[in-house]
Write a protein that holds these residues in place. Structure first.
Motif, PDB file in Angstrom:
ATOM      1  N   ALA A   1      13.183  19.094  11.754  1.00 41.14           N
ATOM      2  CA  ALA A   1      12.474  20.108  12.651  1.00 41.14           C
ATOM      3  C   ALA A   1      12.998  20.195  14.053  1.00 41.14           C
ATOM      4  CB  ALA A   1      10.927  20.025  12.559  1.00 41.14           C
TER       5      ALA A   1
ATOM      6  N   GLN B   1      15.922  22.825  15.035  1.00 36.87           N
ATOM      7  CA  GLN B   1      15.860  24.171  14.972  1.00 36.87           C
ATOM      8  C   GLN B   1      16.089  24.829  16.426  1.00 36.87           C
ATOM      9  OE1 GLN B   1      12.288  25.320  12.068  1.00 36.87           O
ATOM     10  NE2 GLN B   1      11.665  23.419  13.088  1.00 36.87           N
TER      11      GLN B   1
ATOM     12  N   ALA C   1      11.444  23.842   8.968  1.00 36.29           N
ATOM     13  CA  ALA C   1      12.575  22.812   8.604  1.00 36.29           C
ATOM     14  C   ALA C   1      12.793  22.886   7.148  1.00 36.29           C
ATOM     15  CB  ALA C   1      12.215  21.559   9.219  1.00 36.29           C
TER      16      ALA C   1
END
Length: 370
Positions: A198, A201, A251
């Motif tokens: 995550a 990103q 994610a």
């Protein structure tokens, strides 16, 4: 919010994270309003994003939803329902250089929104203050036998003095700062293994997806920093679960090498937990379990000022009363491990396919796509 602001599929994973994470089940074993507060906070952020979207034709409707959600949140949990969305939105507007944007404030319909908020939240607070004088007492001291009316008790004692760790009675404690942050690896388990993915990103607010991720990040960091300077219980961070779920869902849907490694780590953790369950079942195989589990628990009253304090009451004998739950947990972990390994193999095969970006570039994309 996930599918509409990010891309189809991300919202599904985000919902899965919120619905199945460990923290939500641990902290809802007792009756507290924090789950409903989490809903109102999430709705407030969603309504803010919709209201300030230049392509949104019904900004007044979403501004009204924002105001109403803030009002309901205040009725549920007090001023923290204003502080969390307000602080997160403030940080977001500063980072996106929109804090002094006339267009943004116009789309938020501040005057009508304030009226809606007051209609929802003000009557009860005003009536309670009038019924329980004295009024508007701002005494910054709390001690046994002291009472200065509802306004002081509610706003000063339960908000200001609680934040400053000066409230009486001292029937609460505070989680160590590092643990307050780090325990989100537990509260968001099993999906917290995807936090590294995550973090990779794109958080630049260049499109709707980037704006959503940045808003979720501001939402999360503001709450964590705010409670870092206050007394905290483990569940105080529950309102950021949807924000973290949005980031994790994005994610998980990417299905890249970082997601693959997260799945492998989760498979290992599941296997270790399954082995531990097996060991516990073996150790309690001959133990009797008369009456109920309270006979096998130890008492640690000094730990009960924290939400998870009763976890220390568990003894080896207490697990003799939990044989069936242990068996079910072991089967779930074993089956889950196989599913996760299958998922890892699928992700591994996917990593050898053409780049997702190249594939999606040949397909129609909405404004919210990655």
């Amino acid at each position: 919010m996930g599918d509409g602001r990010l891309k189809s599929g991300r919202g599904y994973y985000a919902g899965l994270v919120v619905a199945t994470c460990v923290g939500l089940f641990l902290f809802t074993r007792i009756q507290i309003p924090d789950v409903m507060l989490t809903l109102t906070v999430c709705l407030a952020f969603w309504a803010f994003q919709r209201a300030t979207d230049p392509e949104e034709e019904r900004s007044s409707l979403w501004a009204a939803v924002l105001a109403a959600s803030l009002g309901v949140g205040v009725m549920l949990k007090g001023l923290i329902a204003l502080v969390i969305p307000g602080g997160g939105i403030f940080v977001y507007l500063v980072l996106t250089r929109q804090l002094f944007s006339r267009e943004v404030w116009k789309r938020l319909h501040v005057v009508s929104g304030a009226a809606i908020f007051l209609v929802v939240a003000a009557p009860w607070h005003i009536l309670a203050t009038l019924r329980m004088p004295p009024y508007l007492d701002f005494t910054m001291h709390s001690a046994p036998g002291e009472y200065h009316g509802f306004f002081w008790f509610y706003f000063m004692n339960e908000h200001v003095l609680r934040f400053l760790n000066l409230r009486y009675p001292r029937d609460y404690n505070t989680v160590p700062r590092l643990a307050f942050w780090g325990l989100h690896l537990v509260w968001l388990f099993p999906w917290s293994v995807y936090f590294p993915a995550a973090a990779r990103q794109n958080f630049k607010p260049s499109d709707r997806a980037g704006k959503t991720r940045l808003l979720a990040l501001c939402w999360t960091l503001f709450l964590l920093v705010f409670f870092t300077f206050s007394t905290t219980q483990e569940y105080y961070s529950m309102p950021i679960y949807p924000a973290l779920a949005l980031l994790l869902g994005g994610a998980m849907a990417r299905n890249d090498s970082w997601t693959l490694w997260g799945t492998r780590v989760l498979g290992v953790i599941s296997a270790v937990c399954a082995v531990c369950v097996g060991i516990l079942l073996y150790l309690v195989r001959g133990m009797a379990a008369p009456g109920d589990i309270s006979h096998a628990l130890e008492q640690h009253p000094e730990a009960y000022t924290l939400s998870m304090g009763h976890m220390g009451d568990l003894t080896l004998q207490s697990f003799a009363y939990l044989r069936l739950p242990l068996v079910l947990a072991g089967l779930s972990l074993s089956g889950g491990r196989r599913s996760l390994l299958d998922g890892a193999r699928h992700a591994s095969l996917s990593s050898h396919r053409p780049d997702d970006g190249a594939v999606h570039s040949c397909q129609p994309r909405g404004a919210g796509g990655f």
